[in-house]
Design an enzyme around this catalytic site. Structure first.
Site, mmCIF file in Angstrom:
data_model
loop_
_atom_site.group_PDB
_atom_site.id
_atom_site.type_symbol
_atom_site.label_atom_id
_atom_site.label_comp_id
_atom_site.label_asym_id
_atom_site.label_seq_id
_atom_site.Cartn_x
_atom_site.Cartn_y
_atom_site.Cartn_z
ATOM 1 N N ASN A 168 2.735 19.987 6.482
ATOM 2 C CA ASN A 168 2.449 20.174 4.870
ATOM 3 C C ASN A 168 1.270 20.394 4.205
ATOM 4 O OD1 ASN A 168 2.815 19.717 2.375
ATOM 5 N ND2 ASN A 168 4.885 18.065 3.042
ATOM 6 N N ARG A 219 -0.220 7.799 -0.830
ATOM 7 C CA ARG A 219 -0.995 7.831 0.077
ATOM 8 C C ARG A 219 -2.536 7.576 0.040
ATOM 9 N NH1 ARG A 219 0.921 12.784 -0.822
ATOM 10 N NH2 ARG A 219 3.144 11.975 1.154
ATOM 11 N N LYS A 239 0.509 20.536 1.217
ATOM 12 C CA LYS A 239 -0.010 20.497 -0.165
ATOM 13 C C LYS A 239 0.024 18.220 0.488
ATOM 14 C CE LYS A 239 1.831 23.034 -3.433
ATOM 15 N NZ LYS A 239 3.883 23.777 -3.809
ATOM 16 N N LYS A 240 0.855 17.950 1.049
ATOM 17 C CA LYS A 240 0.143 17.015 1.827
ATOM 18 C C LYS A 240 -1.091 17.124 2.300
ATOM 19 C CE LYS A 240 2.952 14.640 4.929
ATOM 20 N NZ LYS A 240 4.068 14.137 5.549
ATOM 21 N N ASP A 255 3.944 9.902 8.392
ATOM 22 C CA ASP A 255 4.853 9.660 7.881
ATOM 23 C C ASP A 255 4.901 9.490 5.964
ATOM 24 O OD1 ASP A 255 7.350 12.005 8.884
ATOM 25 O OD2 ASP A 255 8.236 9.886 8.759
ATOM 26 N N ASP A 312 8.292 15.012 -6.729
ATOM 27 C CA ASP A 312 7.089 14.645 -8.282
ATOM 28 C C ASP A 312 8.099 15.144 -9.344
ATOM 29 O OD1 ASP A 312 5.785 13.227 -5.880
ATOM 30 O OD2 ASP A 312 4.266 15.363 -5.939
ATOM 31 N N PHE A 323 4.420 18.072 -5.337
ATOM 32 C CA PHE A 323 5.820 18.779 -4.615
ATOM 33 C C PHE A 323 6.663 17.364 -4.721
ATOM 34 C CE2 PHE A 323 4.693 16.625 -1.036
ATOM 35 C CZ PHE A 323 3.259 15.920 -0.637
ATOM 36 N N GLY A 324 7.040 18.408 -3.373
ATOM 37 C CA GLY A 324 9.005 17.584 -3.052
ATOM 38 C C GLY A 324 9.021 16.781 -3.941
#
Ligand code: IMP
Length: 200
Positions: free
Chosen positions: A10, A183, A12-13, A70, A157, A154-155
């Site tokens: 991912n 994170r 962006k992560k 994760d 957000d 992302f996701g």
């Protein structure tokens, strides 16, 4: 310099994780130099279980130190959903638009405290033999708004409002998210272990 691989695809992560550890004297990389890295199936029913699967399978396969991460979003009023299924909540892995639409639908009748949510990030560090050296978890609490706000992150957000700022992660500048996200809170705990075990 010792290599440390962030075991995620991912982008962006990865960008967030690189920013959180990027100043350490390590050869920090994602999986790009490893096109043949095994695809780890996320079959566990907990975040920490899936992060452990990633770290333990990738480290010996790459013969390198690996961080498996994760993460996901939990809404207590939905029994913890989307939870470990966050990336594929609406069916297709990584379809943020469909996942957000489904979350809005599922929460349409919920008001007040029932709109509370939190992000979870778990990170597991494994040595090149695949032995787990550290497992950490960070959380970030917020509220799910009724319509998308902002285009950052992302996701989920654009739907995740941080009450202290009155803005969603889609609206807040990336460096604010990097300081207070789930994170960031997980990697804050991992950092001293990485320094002790790998920088020496
Ligand atoms: P993973 O890649 O299997 O860990 O899935 C993570 C999923 O959780 C992402 O696809 C997003 O849907 C959600 N998620 C995790 N962290 C964040 C974040 O920081 N912002 C928005 N969504 C996130």
């Amino acid at each position: 310099m010792i290599r440390l691989v962030l075991g995620s695809r991912n982008k962006k992560k990865l960008k967030e994780m690189l920013a959180l550890l990027g100043d350490l004297p390590l050869d920090l990389t994602d999986l790009t130099p490893y096109p043949d890295a095994p695809e780890v199936e996320e079959t566990a029913d907990t975040f920490i279980g899936n992060a452990t699967l990633k770290a333990r399978q990738l480290a010996p396969a790459l013969n390198a130190w690996v961080i498996g991460e994760d993460s996901g979003l939990c809404v207590p009023a939905l029994g913890g959903a989307p939870g470990v299924y966050s990336a594929r909540y609406a069916g297709t892995h990584g379809d943020d638009q469909a996942n957000n639409d489904k979350l809005l639908r599922e929460m349409a009748a919920l008001t007040g405290d029932a709109r509370a949510a939190y992000y979870v990030s778990t990170a597991v560090l494994a040595d090149p033999a695949g032995t787990v050296v550290a497992s950490v978890e960070g959380r970030c609490h917020g509220v799910i708004v009724g319509a998308r706000r902002g285009t950052g992150g992302f996701g989920y957000d654009p739907l995740f409002l941080v009450p202290e700022y009155g803005q969603t992660f889609g609206e807040l500048p990336p460096d604010v998210k990097r300081q207070m996200s789930h994170r960031a809170r997980a990697f804050e705990q991992l950092r001293p272990v990485v320094e002790r075990e790998m920088v020496g």
